[in-house]
Design a protein around this motif. Structure first.
Motif, PDB file in Angstrom:
ATOM      1  N   ASN A  29       1.163 -52.098  20.965  1.00 26.99           N
ATOM      2  CA  ASN A  29       1.070 -52.994  22.146  1.00 26.99           C
ATOM      3  C   ASN A  29       0.693 -54.466  21.536  1.00 26.99           C
ATOM      4  O   ASN A  29      -0.020 -54.674  20.687  1.00 26.99           O
ATOM      5  CB  ASN A  29       0.477 -52.779  23.435  1.00 26.99           C
ATOM      6  CG  ASN A  29       0.888 -51.466  24.090  1.00 26.99           C
ATOM      7  OD1 ASN A  29       0.497 -50.768  23.842  1.00 26.99           O
ATOM      8  ND2 ASN A  29       2.098 -51.840  24.637  1.00 26.99           N
ATOM      9  N   ASP A  88      -6.496 -55.509  30.843  1.00 26.28           N
ATOM     10  CA  ASP A  88      -5.745 -55.416  32.032  1.00 26.28           C
ATOM     11  C   ASP A  88      -4.419 -54.471  31.955  1.00 26.28           C
ATOM     12  O   ASP A  88      -3.715 -54.412  31.123  1.00 26.28           O
ATOM     13  CB  ASP A  88      -5.163 -56.851  32.532  1.00 26.28           C
ATOM     14  CG  ASP A  88      -4.869 -57.014  33.814  1.00 26.28           C
ATOM     15  OD1 ASP A  88      -4.478 -56.246  34.601  1.00 26.28           O
ATOM     16  OD2 ASP A  88      -4.396 -58.038  34.107  1.00 26.28           O
ATOM     17  N   SER A  89      -4.211 -53.616  32.969  1.00 25.91           N
ATOM     18  CA  SER A  89      -3.212 -52.626  33.130  1.00 25.91           C
ATOM     19  C   SER A  89      -1.987 -53.459  33.475  1.00 25.91           C
ATOM     20  O   SER A  89      -0.821 -52.769  33.228  1.00 25.91           O
ATOM     21  CB  SER A  89      -3.506 -51.606  34.170  1.00 25.91           C
ATOM     22  OG  SER A  89      -3.576 -52.078  35.278  1.00 25.91           O
ATOM     23  N   GLU A  90      -1.882 -54.491  33.827  1.00 27.64           N
ATOM     24  CA  GLU A  90      -0.621 -55.481  34.254  1.00 27.64           C
ATOM     25  C   GLU A  90      -0.253 -56.273  33.133  1.00 27.64           C
ATOM     26  O   GLU A  90      -1.049 -57.226  32.660  1.00 27.64           O
ATOM     27  CB  GLU A  90      -0.851 -56.357  35.610  1.00 27.64           C
ATOM     28  CG  GLU A  90      -0.884 -55.616  36.873  1.00 27.64           C
ATOM     29  CD  GLU A  90       0.329 -54.870  36.974  1.00 27.64           C
ATOM     30  OE1 GLU A  90       1.159 -55.301  36.991  1.00 27.64           O
ATOM     31  OE2 GLU A  90      -0.007 -53.713  37.688  1.00 27.64           O
ATOM     32  N   PRO A  91       0.978 -56.240  32.539  1.00 27.10           N
ATOM     33  CA  PRO A  91       1.454 -57.089  31.752  1.00 27.10           C
ATOM     34  C   PRO A  91       1.654 -58.226  31.976  1.00 27.10           C
ATOM     35  O   PRO A  91       2.113 -58.501  33.288  1.00 27.10           O
ATOM     36  CB  PRO A  91       2.564 -56.246  31.066  1.00 27.10           C
ATOM     37  CG  PRO A  91       3.285 -55.652  32.272  1.00 27.10           C
ATOM     38  CD  PRO A  91       1.877 -55.290  33.073  1.00 27.10           C
ATOM     39  N   TYR A 111      -0.852 -57.819  27.120  1.00 28.79           N
ATOM     40  CA  TYR A 111      -1.967 -57.431  28.004  1.00 28.79           C
ATOM     41  C   TYR A 111      -3.237 -58.073  27.474  1.00 28.79           C
ATOM     42  O   TYR A 111      -3.622 -58.367  26.337  1.00 28.79           O
ATOM     43  CB  TYR A 111      -2.279 -56.009  27.607  1.00 28.79           C
ATOM     44  CG  TYR A 111      -0.983 -54.975  28.176  1.00 28.79           C
ATOM     45  CD1 TYR A 111      -0.825 -54.633  29.462  1.00 28.79           C
ATOM     46  CD2 TYR A 111       0.164 -54.786  27.169  1.00 28.79           C
ATOM     47  CE1 TYR A 111       0.243 -53.825  29.621  1.00 28.79           C
ATOM     48  CE2 TYR A 111       1.187 -53.758  27.618  1.00 28.79           C
ATOM     49  CZ  TYR A 111       1.093 -53.583  28.862  1.00 28.79           C
ATOM     50  OH  TYR A 111       2.465 -52.856  29.134  1.00 28.79           O
ATOM     51  N   LEU A 156       1.128 -48.237  27.215  1.00 30.21           N
ATOM     52  CA  LEU A 156       1.234 -48.847  28.283  1.00 30.21           C
ATOM     53  C   LEU A 156       2.664 -49.571  28.680  1.00 30.21           C
ATOM     54  O   LEU A 156       2.924 -50.063  29.568  1.00 30.21           O
ATOM     55  CB  LEU A 156       0.339 -50.230  28.054  1.00 30.21           C
ATOM     56  CG  LEU A 156      -1.270 -49.857  27.649  1.00 30.21           C
ATOM     57  CD1 LEU A 156      -1.841 -51.055  27.460  1.00 30.21           C
ATOM     58  CD2 LEU A 156      -1.786 -49.467  28.997  1.00 30.21           C
TER      59      LEU A 156
END
Length: 171
Positions: free
Chosen positions: A66, A120-123, A133, A170
């Protein structure tokens, strides 16, 4: 809403980006394209902003690869030097509005580092077709890295026993 922890190795750095940005003394980000930088929060012209790192890196981990966005404190932690220290060593960076060091030392100090990342789990969109991320925190402690690696392996074994093949990527 919860952060994700992963153990990964930095495999590369986006070189088509600014590796830093400037902020006003109040903390407001200043756009680099402004000929006369202006802080909208303070309503003043900025003569000398504070430089901050923001580096996008490719990180390989158990679930894949990622793009992670390292921020100032994390880069300083890994490199053990702030941007100012790099500028003192190479005056030509002062003359450029973009900080793109051609110093192999800088890259070599990041590439290959195995770290624990809290992300952060939100891209976020970093380019039209690329998601990244934000990194909240990193740690280079070998004991903590080993602890997280054991936990990742145990989680993968549990997922395989339950028939899940989703992994921890992710993406």
């Amino acid at each position: 809403d919860k952060p994700v922890f992963l153990v990964g190795v930095i495999k590369g750095i986006f070189d088509e980006q600014n590796w830093w940005y400037s902020v006003c003394l109040c903390g407001e980000r200043i756009a680099p394209s402004q000929s006369s930088p202006f802080c909208n929060v303070c309503a003043t012209h900025i003569s000398d902003g504070i430089s901050r790192y923001e580096i996008q890196v490719f990180v390989s981990h158990m679930g894949g690869c990622n793009v992670l966005i390292l921020h100032n404190e994390d880069v300083v932690y890994v490199l053990k030097k702030c941007r100012k220290d790099l500028l003192i060593n190479d005056f030509c960076f002062f003359l450029s509005d973009q900080f793109r060091p051609n110093a192999y030392q800088f890259v070599d100090d990041l590439i290959g580092k195995k770290l624990v990342f809290m992300i952060d789990s939100e891209p976020v969109h970093i380019q039209p077709q690329t998601l990244g991320y934000n990194v909240y925190q990193i740690c280079a402690d070998d004991t903590l890295i080993q602890l997280f690696e054991v936990a990742e392996k145990d989680m993968m074994v549990d997922q395989m026993a339950c028939g899940s093949t989703s992994g921890i990527s992710l993406c």
